[in-house]
Design an enzyme around this catalytic site. Structure first.
Site, PDB file in Angstrom:
ATOM      1  N   HIS A  20      -8.209  43.766 -51.977  1.00  0.00           N
ATOM      2  CA  HIS A  20      -7.686  44.518 -53.105  1.00  0.00           C
ATOM      3  C   HIS A  20      -6.197  44.222 -53.280  1.00  0.00           C
ATOM      4  O   HIS A  20      -5.417  44.329 -52.350  1.00  0.00           O
ATOM      5  CB  HIS A  20      -7.919  46.011 -52.846  1.00  0.00           C
ATOM      6  N   ASP A  28      -4.884  24.633 -64.431  1.00  0.00           N
ATOM      7  CA  ASP A  28      -5.246  23.305 -64.926  1.00  0.00           C
ATOM      8  C   ASP A  28      -4.681  22.252 -63.987  1.00  0.00           C
ATOM      9  O   ASP A  28      -3.953  22.558 -63.036  1.00  0.00           O
ATOM     10  CB  ASP A  28      -4.766  23.116 -66.367  1.00  0.00           C
ATOM     11  N   TYR A 118      -1.670  24.856 -70.621  1.00  0.00           N
ATOM     12  CA  TYR A 118      -1.588  26.303 -70.413  1.00  0.00           C
ATOM     13  C   TYR A 118      -2.927  26.943 -70.062  1.00  0.00           C
ATOM     14  O   TYR A 118      -3.135  28.137 -70.297  1.00  0.00           O
ATOM     15  CB  TYR A 118      -0.949  27.002 -71.618  1.00  0.00           C
ATOM     16  N   ALA A 119      -3.842  26.196 -69.466  1.00  0.00           N
ATOM     17  CA  ALA A 119      -5.119  26.759 -69.003  1.00  0.00           C
ATOM     18  C   ALA A 119      -4.904  27.264 -67.583  1.00  0.00           C
ATOM     19  O   ALA A 119      -5.355  26.664 -66.600  1.00  0.00           O
ATOM     20  CB  ALA A 119      -6.229  25.713 -69.074  1.00  0.00           C
ATOM     21  N   ASN A 120      -4.180  28.375 -67.493  1.00  0.00           N
ATOM     22  CA  ASN A 120      -3.799  28.956 -66.206  1.00  0.00           C
ATOM     23  C   ASN A 120      -3.890  30.473 -66.318  1.00  0.00           C
ATOM     24  O   ASN A 120      -3.512  31.044 -67.341  1.00  0.00           O
ATOM     25  CB  ASN A 120      -2.353  28.593 -65.850  1.00  0.00           C
TER      26      ASN A 120
END
Length: 129
Positions: A20, A28, A118-120
Site C-alpha cells: 500500500h 515508454d 509521453y506514454a508514462n
C-alpha cells in the site's frame, strides 16, 4: 506454472512485493529510468509491447489508488491521454519534468516498448480491503 495473468517471472515477483502506497512507473521506451527503483524491462522492439497492453495487464493485477501522468500527454499523445483518463479516474496531471523527478521514488519501473511520446504513468498502489 502459472495459468493466467502476468507470466513474466520478474514482473510477477516484483508486483507481489508491492505494498500500500508504493508507486510503479509504467513508461515508454524513451523515458529516462532513474537509478534506484527495481526495473523490469519488457521492451523488445519499437512498439512492442505497447504501453496500453502493459497498463491493462498491470491494472488487472494491482489495486491502484491513483495515477499521475505528464500534462503534455494531452497534446502530444491524445490516444494515451484518453486511455489514462478512462483507466484511472482522478488522474493527476503534472509537468513532465516533475513526473521524471517523482519517478526516482518509485519502487518499481516497468519499461514498455512504446514508441509514442509521453506514454508514462506513475501508479500508486492501494489496498484490497
Amino acid at each position: 506454472m502459472k495459468k493466467s495473468g502476468i507470466l513474466n517471472r520478474h514482473l510477477a515477483g516484483a508486483l507481489a512485493e508491492l505494498g500500500h502506497g508504493d508507486t510503479v512507473l509504467v513508461c515508454d521506451a524513451g523515458m529516462p529510468i532513474p537509478a534506484g527503483p527495481r526495473v523490469v524491462d519488457l521492451a523488445f522492439r519499437a512498439g512492442v509491447p505497447a504501453f496500453a497492453e502493459v497498463l491493462d495487464g498491470l491494472l488487472d493485477e494491482l489495486v491502484v489508488a491513483g495515477g499521475t501522468a505528464a500534462r503534455e500527454v494531452r497534446e502530444a499523445n491524445p490516444a494515451v491521454a484518453r486511455l489514462l483518463a478512462e483507466s484511472l479516474p482522478g488522474l493527476d496531471l503534472i509537468a513532465h519534468e516533475e513526473l521524471k523527478r517523482r519517478s526516482a521514488d518509485a519502487r518499481l519501473v516497468v519499461r514498455t516498448g512504446e514508441a509514442r511520446p509521453y506514454a508514462n504513468v506513475l501508479l500508486r498502489c492501494g489496498v484490497f480491503f
